[in-house]
Motif scaffolding. Structure first.
Motif, PDB file in Angstrom:
ATOM      1  N   ASP A 181      -1.485   7.477   4.644  1.00  0.00           N
ATOM      2  CA  ASP A 181      -1.070   6.801   3.418  1.00  0.00           C
ATOM      3  C   ASP A 181      -1.550   5.358   3.357  1.00  0.00           C
ATOM      4  O   ASP A 181      -1.473   4.727   2.301  1.00  0.00           O
ATOM      5  N   GLU A 182      -2.050   4.822   4.460  1.00  0.00           N
ATOM      6  CA  GLU A 182      -2.588   3.462   4.468  1.00  0.00           C
ATOM      7  C   GLU A 182      -4.089   3.453   4.185  1.00  0.00           C
ATOM      8  O   GLU A 182      -4.703   2.396   4.185  1.00  0.00           O
ATOM      9  N   VAL A 186       0.831  -1.198   0.000  1.00  0.00           N
ATOM     10  CA  VAL A 186       0.000   0.000   0.000  1.00  0.00           C
ATOM     11  C   VAL A 186       0.871   1.255   0.000  1.00  0.00           C
ATOM     12  O   VAL A 186       0.643   2.185  -0.777  1.00  0.00           O
ATOM     13  N   LEU A 187       1.871   1.285   0.872  1.00  0.00           N
ATOM     14  CA  LEU A 187       2.728   2.462   0.960  1.00  0.00           C
ATOM     15  C   LEU A 187       3.564   2.647  -0.299  1.00  0.00           C
ATOM     16  O   LEU A 187       3.773   3.773  -0.752  1.00  0.00           O
ATOM     17  N   SER A 188       4.033   1.553  -0.896  1.00  0.00           N
ATOM     18  CA  SER A 188       4.805   1.639  -2.137  1.00  0.00           C
ATOM     19  C   SER A 188       3.955   2.178  -3.277  1.00  0.00           C
ATOM     20  O   SER A 188       4.415   3.002  -4.081  1.00  0.00           O
ATOM     21  N   THR A 189       2.710   1.727  -3.347  1.00  0.00           N
ATOM     22  CA  THR A 189       1.795   2.216  -4.375  1.00  0.00           C
ATOM     23  C   THR A 189       1.523   3.704  -4.180  1.00  0.00           C
ATOM     24  O   THR A 189       1.513   4.479  -5.140  1.00  0.00           O
ATOM     25  N   ARG A 190       1.326   4.109  -2.938  1.00  0.00           N
ATOM     26  CA  ARG A 190       1.087   5.527  -2.633  1.00  0.00           C
ATOM     27  C   ARG A 190       2.304   6.365  -2.995  1.00  0.00           C
ATOM     28  O   ARG A 190       2.192   7.453  -3.553  1.00  0.00           O
ATOM     29  N   LEU A 191       3.502   5.847  -2.708  1.00  0.00           N
ATOM     30  CA  LEU A 191       4.732   6.559  -3.028  1.00  0.00           C
ATOM     31  C   LEU A 191       4.871   6.735  -4.540  1.00  0.00           C
ATOM     32  O   LEU A 191       5.224   7.819  -5.014  1.00  0.00           O
ATOM     33  N   ALA A 192       4.573   5.700  -5.300  1.00  0.00           N
ATOM     34  CA  ALA A 192       4.636   5.802  -6.762  1.00  0.00           C
ATOM     35  C   ALA A 192       3.658   6.859  -7.272  1.00  0.00           C
ATOM     36  O   ALA A 192       3.990   7.636  -8.181  1.00  0.00           O
ATOM     37  N   ALA A 193       2.474   6.924  -6.669  1.00  0.00           N
ATOM     38  CA  ALA A 193       1.490   7.935  -7.069  1.00  0.00           C
ATOM     39  C   ALA A 193       1.998   9.344  -6.748  1.00  0.00           C
ATOM     40  O   ALA A 193       1.799  10.282  -7.529  1.00  0.00           O
ATOM     41  N   LEU A 194       2.657   9.496  -5.608  1.00  0.00           N
ATOM     42  CA  LEU A 194       3.217  10.805  -5.245  1.00  0.00           C
ATOM     43  C   LEU A 194       4.332  11.214  -6.201  1.00  0.00           C
ATOM     44  O   LEU A 194       4.428  12.385  -6.583  1.00  0.00           O
ATOM     45  N   TYR A 195       5.194  10.259  -6.594  1.00  0.00           N
ATOM     46  CA  TYR A 195       6.245  10.561  -7.572  1.00  0.00           C
ATOM     47  C   TYR A 195       5.618  11.045  -8.886  1.00  0.00           C
ATOM     48  O   TYR A 195       6.079  12.007  -9.493  1.00  0.00           O
TER      49      TYR A 195
END
Length: 152
Positions: free
Chosen positions: A105-106, A13-22
């Motif tokens: 972010d979760e 979940v956090l990795s997906t959110r980070l990719a969206a933020l990038y």
């Protein structure tokens, strides 16, 4: 046995959110990039874009830190007492609702809405036993009560 978001699910979940933020940061950078046309005043007008970029950078750094430092297991966690990462069922007065006590972010992880530990409800929820009646103030002059129905 209490239910928590698994370490793997949380990481995903956090990795997906980070990719969206990038991705969002790249879009903002394209919006605020100088085009070479106009004078300095024309190129300095996108203040909102610069503010959004700064906020995105802060979220990215915070999320990268959260991913780099896995959430520690609660020391001496007692059964039937809420800890960060637990899925909880709370009655806010309109019937039981299920949430994850975790970071913004979760949100949406495992299909649960999130109560953050820093929120007024999250502060009284963390460490509470099942069956507890929790009183909290979402804003000055307003007091609400919730009941912790279950963990997991």
């Amino acid at each position: 046995m209490t239910a928590t978001l698994s370490a793997d699910a949380r990481y995903d979940v956090l990795s997906t959110r980070l990719a969206a933020l990038y991705h969002e940061r790249e879009q903002v950078l394209l919006e605020i990039a100088p085009t070479g046309v106009g004078d300095e005043a024309d190129r300095a007008t996108n203040v909102d874009g610069h503010i959004r970029l700064a906020m995105l950078e802060q979220r990215i750094v915070a999320l990268e830190s959260e991913l780099a430092e896995p959430r520690p297991a609660p020391a001496g966690k007692k059964e039937n007492v809420v800890a960060i990462g637990d899925v909880v069922t709370v009655d806010l007065g309109d019937g039981p609702e299920t949430y994850l006590l975790g970071s913004v972010d979760e949100a949406g992880a495992g299909g649960f809405d999130v109560i953050t530990p820093s929120s007024p409800l999250g502060q009284v929820l963390e460490g509470a036993p099942v069956g507890a009646s929790l009183t909290y103030s979402p804003r000055p002059g307003r007091t609400l009560t919730a009941t912790l129905v279950s963990i997991g």
